[in-house]
Design a protein around this motif. Structure first.
Motif, PDB file in Angstrom:
ATOM      1  N   VAL A  45     -25.635  13.466  42.865  1.00 25.36           N
ATOM      2  CA  VAL A  45     -24.825  12.558  43.681  1.00 25.36           C
ATOM      3  C   VAL A  45     -25.130  12.815  45.146  1.00 25.36           C
ATOM      4  O   VAL A  45     -25.125  13.958  45.596  1.00 25.36           O
ATOM      5  CB  VAL A  45     -23.320  12.777  43.417  1.00 25.36           C
ATOM      6  N   THR A  46     -25.420  11.752  45.883  1.00 26.54           N
ATOM      7  CA  THR A  46     -25.632  11.871  47.325  1.00 26.54           C
ATOM      8  C   THR A  46     -24.290  11.564  47.989  1.00 26.54           C
ATOM      9  O   THR A  46     -23.985  10.415  48.298  1.00 26.54           O
ATOM     10  CB  THR A  46     -26.739  10.916  47.805  1.00 26.54           C
ATOM     11  N   ALA A  60     -10.486   8.925  37.993  1.00 25.36           N
ATOM     12  CA  ALA A  60     -11.684   8.825  37.156  1.00 25.36           C
ATOM     13  C   ALA A  60     -12.942   9.007  38.006  1.00 25.36           C
ATOM     14  O   ALA A  60     -13.888   9.697  37.609  1.00 25.36           O
ATOM     15  CB  ALA A  60     -11.723   7.474  36.434  1.00 25.36           C
ATOM     16  N   TYR A  61     -12.951   8.405  39.182  1.00 29.26           N
ATOM     17  CA  TYR A  61     -14.099   8.548  40.080  1.00 29.26           C
ATOM     18  C   TYR A  61     -14.179   9.985  40.598  1.00 29.26           C
ATOM     19  O   TYR A  61     -15.270  10.544  40.742  1.00 29.26           O
ATOM     20  CB  TYR A  61     -13.975   7.563  41.244  1.00 29.26           C
ATOM     21  N   GLN A  62     -13.015  10.574  40.875  1.00 28.11           N
ATOM     22  CA  GLN A  62     -12.975  11.974  41.323  1.00 28.11           C
ATOM     23  C   GLN A  62     -13.632  12.892  40.297  1.00 28.11           C
ATOM     24  O   GLN A  62     -14.416  13.777  40.646  1.00 28.11           O
ATOM     25  CB  GLN A  62     -11.526  12.402  41.559  1.00 28.11           C
ATOM     26  N   GLN A 176     -22.369   2.433  40.543  1.00 25.22           N
ATOM     27  CA  GLN A 176     -23.576   3.271  40.512  1.00 25.22           C
ATOM     28  C   GLN A 176     -23.307   4.637  39.876  1.00 25.22           C
ATOM     29  O   GLN A 176     -23.899   4.971  38.841  1.00 25.22           O
ATOM     30  CB  GLN A 176     -24.105   3.462  41.940  1.00 25.22           C
ATOM     31  N   GLU A 177     -22.410   5.415  40.465  1.00 27.38           N
ATOM     32  CA  GLU A 177     -22.133   6.751  39.926  1.00 27.38           C
ATOM     33  C   GLU A 177     -21.441   6.687  38.557  1.00 27.38           C
ATOM     34  O   GLU A 177     -21.796   7.458  37.652  1.00 27.38           O
ATOM     35  CB  GLU A 177     -21.298   7.575  40.905  1.00 27.38           C
ATOM     36  N   MET A 193     -30.389   9.939  39.762  1.00 28.62           N
ATOM     37  CA  MET A 193     -29.850   9.955  41.120  1.00 28.62           C
ATOM     38  C   MET A 193     -29.558   8.559  41.635  1.00 28.62           C
ATOM     39  O   MET A 193     -30.407   7.659  41.557  1.00 28.62           O
ATOM     40  CB  MET A 193     -30.872  10.651  42.028  1.00 28.62           C
ATOM     41  N   GLY A 194     -28.367   8.364  42.165  1.00 30.63           N
ATOM     42  CA  GLY A 194     -28.031   7.114  42.822  1.00 30.63           C
ATOM     43  C   GLY A 194     -28.598   7.093  44.226  1.00 30.63           C
ATOM     44  O   GLY A 194     -28.469   8.073  44.962  1.00 30.63           O
ATOM     45  N   VAL A 195     -29.224   5.976  44.598  1.00 30.13           N
ATOM     46  CA  VAL A 195     -29.880   5.904  45.913  1.00 30.13           C
ATOM     47  C   VAL A 195     -29.352   4.756  46.781  1.00 30.13           C
ATOM     48  O   VAL A 195     -29.941   4.441  47.807  1.00 30.13           O
ATOM     49  CB  VAL A 195     -31.416   5.809  45.768  1.00 30.13           C
TER      50      VAL A 195
END
Length: 255
Positions: A45-46, A60-62, A176-177, A193-195
């Motif tokens: 994760v960037t 959930a995102y956390q 994305q993530e 990897m998300g870019v």
């Protein structure tokens, strides 16, 4: 699973429970080289302030952020927050630069890459430019990012058939993530990897911020000049800064 219960084999600082790597760019690349050589799946994760604020509002995102195998300090706000809390990271590790550093290694080592996301036209242009820049990399597949949930199985199956060393995903913050996290076990790619908007820059649609803007953490402002429609999203940045100042050392506590 929190960062505290899932120690990493590299130094981290926890910002609102998210374990940001303290490694510099070179150490980060070396770490991921080993992951690829050993075929060990890693979800990268960037991380930036917008993601942190999204995580604080969405459990959930956390969890997606907390359980990533590697979270690099992409946003200048993250670097600032860690330094303010006297837990500095070595440097900003921008996702755009990390992707290119990995492609340089792949160029020398014959690694394979799958590109996923954005529109077909932008994806095709980005792929063509990358193929010219890194002739030693094997681009084993690509797919635009405009597919529905019911298409996920088909997309995952195509990536599995291609069996890439690296998967770069350029979709919206909202999916994305979460998409990578949802399918990471099936994908089993050494570097997933998300870019974000990187393909827009690589394709030539957008220009990357000049070195001056990057040096002073103003890359977000340069992008805003190119895409004024991002204004509302950028309002999160001052909110994040104010929250860090208000919360003090509580920022470092795992929730």
């Amino acid at each position: 699973m929190s960062a505290a219960s899932n120690p990493r084999p590299y130094p981290t600082v926890s910002l609102y429970g998210v374990p940001f790597s303290k490694m510099d760019m070179r150490a980060t690349v070396d770490y991921l080289i080993r992951a690829i050589e050993n075929r060990q799946p890693h979800r990268v994760v960037t991380g930036n302030p917008i993601m942190l604020m999204t995580g604080l509002a969405d459990p959930a995102y956390q969890r997606i952020l907390e359980t990533a195998d590697l979270v690099v300090p992409d946003g200048a706000g993250v670097v600032w927050a860690a330094r303010r809390l006297k837990q500095p990271v070595a440097e900003r590790v921008a996702g755009f630069d990390l992707m290119h550093e990995l492609l340089k290694e792949g160029d020398k080592r014959g690694w394979s890459v799958y590109l996923l996301g954005t529109t077909k036209d932008i994806l095709d242009a980005a792929h063509a430019n990358l193929a010219r820049q890194y002739p030693g990399v094997r681009f084993v597949g690509k797919r635009d990012g405009y597919f529905k949930d019911e298409d996920d199985a088909e997309v995952v199956a195509d990536i599995r058939r291609a069996n890439p060393d690296m998967l770069f995903v350029a979709r919206s913050v909202a999916n994305q993530e979460p998409w990578i996290a949802k399918h990471q076990k099936e994908l089993a790619v050494p570097v997933m990897m998300g870019v974000g908007g990187s393909f827009d820059v690589i394709s030539g649609k957008l220009k990357r911020a000049p070195a001056f803007f990057r040096k002073f953490g103003l890359e977000w402002f340069y992008r805003l000049l190119q895409e004024p429609k991002r204004f509302k999203r950028m309002l999160v940045l001052p909110k994040f800064a104010l929250k860090v100042v208000k919360d003090g050392d509580n920022v470092l506590k795992t929730r």
